[in-house]
Design an enzyme around this catalytic site. Structure first.
Site, PDB file in Angstrom:
ATOM      1  N   LYS A 158      42.262  34.737  36.718  1.00  0.00           N
ATOM      2  CA  LYS A 158      42.278  36.123  36.277  1.00  0.00           C
ATOM      3  C   LYS A 158      42.931  36.210  34.893  1.00  0.00           C
ATOM      4  O   LYS A 158      43.651  35.286  34.509  1.00  0.00           O
ATOM      5  CB  LYS A 158      43.046  36.993  37.281  1.00  0.00           C
ATOM      6  CG  LYS A 158      44.572  36.821  37.253  1.00  0.00           C
ATOM      7  CD  LYS A 158      45.201  37.791  38.203  1.00  0.00           C
ATOM      8  CE  LYS A 158      46.712  37.703  38.174  1.00  0.00           C
ATOM      9  NZ  LYS A 158      47.317  38.301  36.985  1.00  0.00           N
ATOM     10  N   HIS A 188      45.158  34.461  43.992  1.00  0.00           N
ATOM     11  CA  HIS A 188      46.026  33.778  44.947  1.00  0.00           C
ATOM     12  C   HIS A 188      46.491  34.688  46.079  1.00  0.00           C
ATOM     13  O   HIS A 188      46.877  34.215  47.142  1.00  0.00           O
ATOM     14  CB  HIS A 188      47.223  33.149  44.237  1.00  0.00           C
ATOM     15  CG  HIS A 188      48.205  34.136  43.688  1.00  0.00           C
ATOM     16  ND1 HIS A 188      48.046  34.759  42.473  1.00  0.00           N
ATOM     17  CD2 HIS A 188      49.363  34.614  44.197  1.00  0.00           C
ATOM     18  CE1 HIS A 188      49.060  35.568  42.253  1.00  0.00           C
ATOM     19  NE2 HIS A 188      49.873  35.505  43.280  1.00  0.00           N
ATOM     20  N   LYS A 192      46.661  33.916  50.838  1.00  0.00           N
ATOM     21  CA  LYS A 192      47.828  34.003  51.714  1.00  0.00           C
ATOM     22  C   LYS A 192      47.397  34.039  53.174  1.00  0.00           C
ATOM     23  O   LYS A 192      46.444  34.724  53.550  1.00  0.00           O
ATOM     24  CB  LYS A 192      48.634  35.270  51.391  1.00  0.00           C
ATOM     25  CG  LYS A 192      49.335  35.250  50.043  1.00  0.00           C
ATOM     26  CD  LYS A 192      49.933  36.613  49.761  1.00  0.00           C
ATOM     27  CE  LYS A 192      50.761  36.611  48.487  1.00  0.00           C
ATOM     28  NZ  LYS A 192      52.057  35.973  48.693  1.00  0.00           N
ATOM     29  N   ASP A 245      46.244  43.939  35.321  1.00  0.00           N
ATOM     30  CA  ASP A 245      46.878  42.722  35.816  1.00  0.00           C
ATOM     31  C   ASP A 245      47.006  42.708  37.336  1.00  0.00           C
ATOM     32  O   ASP A 245      46.854  41.657  37.962  1.00  0.00           O
ATOM     33  CB  ASP A 245      48.261  42.565  35.177  1.00  0.00           C
ATOM     34  CG  ASP A 245      48.928  41.243  35.524  1.00  0.00           C
ATOM     35  OD1 ASP A 245      48.221  40.210  35.545  1.00  0.00           O
ATOM     36  OD2 ASP A 245      50.134  41.242  35.791  1.00  0.00           O
ATOM     37  N   HIS A 250      44.275  42.329  42.174  1.00  0.00           N
ATOM     38  CA  HIS A 250      44.883  42.060  43.475  1.00  0.00           C
ATOM     39  C   HIS A 250      44.719  43.203  44.481  1.00  0.00           C
ATOM     40  O   HIS A 250      44.187  43.012  45.565  1.00  0.00           O
ATOM     41  CB  HIS A 250      46.374  41.760  43.302  1.00  0.00           C
ATOM     42  CG  HIS A 250      46.678  40.534  42.510  1.00  0.00           C
ATOM     43  ND1 HIS A 250      46.021  39.337  42.689  1.00  0.00           N
ATOM     44  CD2 HIS A 250      47.579  40.299  41.520  1.00  0.00           C
ATOM     45  CE1 HIS A 250      46.503  38.437  41.855  1.00  0.00           C
ATOM     46  NE2 HIS A 250      47.439  38.996  41.135  1.00  0.00           N
ATOM     47  N   LYS A 336      56.611  46.798  37.491  1.00  0.00           N
ATOM     48  CA  LYS A 336      57.633  45.828  37.101  1.00  0.00           C
ATOM     49  C   LYS A 336      59.012  46.488  37.117  1.00  0.00           C
ATOM     50  O   LYS A 336      59.142  47.699  36.971  1.00  0.00           O
ATOM     51  CB  LYS A 336      57.345  45.300  35.687  1.00  0.00           C
ATOM     52  CG  LYS A 336      55.986  44.643  35.500  1.00  0.00           C
ATOM     53  CD  LYS A 336      55.897  43.315  36.200  1.00  0.00           C
ATOM     54  CE  LYS A 336      54.597  42.607  35.858  1.00  0.00           C
ATOM     55  NZ  LYS A 336      54.441  41.344  36.606  1.00  0.00           N
TER      56      LYS A 336
END
Length: 487
Positions: A158, A188, A192, A245, A250, A336
């Site tokens: 990505k 990723h 999981k 991002d 995700h 963040k």
């Protein structure tokens, strides 16, 4: 293996492989790829015969011995298994290095040729592009021009573009060299164990699937706050931001797993067909239902524009317009420098229609009842939150929960981290947990209203849960993390 085949058996082992790591001297290779490959080797999950060829531009070239020392340091610092014993010596012996520039790939071609000669026959090739996004197309073109794309699969990191036009251009460039059945766009999060367990929870248990719909669920939250800042990645982050991002890459992928219809099997094609249908049913993002935030102090980070409008936080409402989910809001949040690091999906069930319990919990904290919580951090857990009668003569109700924890319930000796699982799947040719070109393009398509006209960022203190505006954005519901923190 074909998309139509079932997932590989638990003891499946890949064919002989030459694995080419582009960006082998970079941070991703150091933190994840080299330690992950060694863990797979120690667990006996790599091919019986394999070689790993590291590559980087000529200015970062290493000798074979330097690359082996680099790999040892990476495994020592970030690996689950220490670089020692016969397992390490065998792994180390399989490492070599070949520099490659688009105009001069000869050192890499020589290294791959020597690796294949050592294995004999015609081993498969797996090319992992752990390179900056602006280098993708040149590396892909070099693979095609040099012949390295023959017998090869390619893993692409990505972000998969930054908008619809760039995603289409990237897909066109990749498809000019590789068929879609040989392209593995890696996320990723989808590797999981606890994310894959969403499928098991839903479709292997008659307890949950009948109520997994708009008639029983009032809203869904997908919450991925992070305590870290941008970690010195201003150049990357200023061009990307949290929406590109985290949300597209995700959280929307997780939404696809949560919202999909039952696939006919867990093979790649039916599974990815169902997530693609979810993405098709997603309504374009309503910018009135988006809060963009920026943590205080972000503009003082080295390399950040002093007037930056790049968001470090996003909260939004997504709507899936199909028979199962019409009218059910999916609230997504990530940012963040927030108050806690969590990775959580929460399904909130509708309140019962009968009000026969006058002493039941009231106020916003009552929403912590009637919820199914899936924590998909490693190792992860699943909790059912409900009300139960407290001991005593009166019908007083108290909050209760039942929790399954991976760490307490299964042996983890063969557990794999996300990257390890996906590297193994790519070698086996299993695309089940990899994103498809049409799905990626659809997500950028519904993102266009936000990308074209983003609302201004709102400040929020570091260590908080985001701007105050998120309370109105989710109303009449409330942002909750499973331990009671409210945002």
């Amino acid at each position: 293996m074909s998309d139509d085949n079932a997932r590989p058996a638990a003891d499946a082992r890949p064919d002989d492989h030459v694995i080419v790591l582009f960006g082998a001297t970079g941070d991703l290779a150091r933190r994840k790829l080299l330690p992950g490959l060694f863990h797979l080797a120690r667990a006996g999950l790599l091919p019986a015969r394999y070689r790993i060829v590291g590559s980087a531009p000529a200015q970062f070239a290493l000798t074979d011995e330097e690359f082996r020392r680099h790999a040892r340091q990476a495994v020592q610092e970030f690996g689950l298994s220490a670089p020692d014993g016969t397992a390490w010596h065998a792994f180390e012996a399989a490492l070599s290095f070949g520099a490659a520039d688009p105009e001069d790939p000869r050192p890499l071609l020589d290294a791959v040729r020597h690796a294949e000669q050592a294995l004999g026959g015609e081993p498969r090739r797996l090319c992992h592009l752990a390179v900056p996004p602006d280098a993708f197309r040149s590396v892909i073109a070099m693979l095609g021009d040099s012949g390295l794309a023959e017998r090869a699969r390619v893993i692409v990191e990505k972000p998969f573009g930054t908008d619809l036009a760039s995603a289409r251009a990237l897909n066109n460039a990749v498809h000019a060299v590789f068929g879609e059945d040989r392209v593995f766009r890696i996320d990723h999060f989808l590797g999981k164990e606890s994310v894959d367990n969403i499928l098991a929870l839903r479709f292997a248990n008659g307890l949950f699937e009948p109520v997994w719909n708009r008639y029983h669920i009032s809203h869904v939250q997908i919450d991925v706050p992070e305590t870290i800042g941008i970690e010195g990645r201003a150049q990357f982050f200023e061009q990307t931001g949290t929406y590109r991002d985290m949300i597209v890459t995700h959280l929307f992928q997780l939404l696809g797993f949560v919202a999909m219809e039952p696939p006919t099997s867990l093979a790649a094609k039916p599974l990815r067909d169902e997530t693609a249908k979810v993405f098709e049913a997603l309504e374009p993002i309503d910018i009135a239902q988006v809060v963009r935030g920026q943590y205080t102090g972000y503009r003082q980070e080295p390399g950040v524009d002093p007037a930056s409008q790049t968001e470090t936080f996003v909260a939004l409402r997504a709507m899936v317009d199909n028979w199962r989910w019409a009218g059910v809001p999916f609230h997504l949040r990530s940012g963040k420098s927030m108050g806690q690091r969590r990775q959580v999906v929460t399904l909130h069930f509708r309140k019962p229609p009968l009000r026969m319990f006058p002493n039941s919990l009231v106020g916003p904290h009552a929403q912590r009842r009637n919820a199914l919580v899936i924590d998909f951090d490693d190792p992860g857990w699943i909790s059912v939150r409900f009300l139960a009668k407290e001991p005593g003569p009166a019908m007083d109700l108290g909050a209760a929960e039942m929790t399954f924890r991976y760490a307490d319930s299964f042996r983890s000796r063969h557990g794999l981290e996300g990257y390890e699982r996906l590297l193994l799947d790519a070698m086996l040719g299993n695309q089940s947990l990899f994103t498809r070109s049409d799905g990626i393009e659809r997500l950028w398509e519904i993102s266009a209203p936000l990308l074209d006209n983003p609302p201004p960022v709102q400040p929020y203190p570091q260590g908080s849960w985001g701007p105050e505006a998120i309370r109105d954005q989710i109303a009449p519901h409330h942002w909750y993390l499973p331990d009671g923190h409210q945002g």
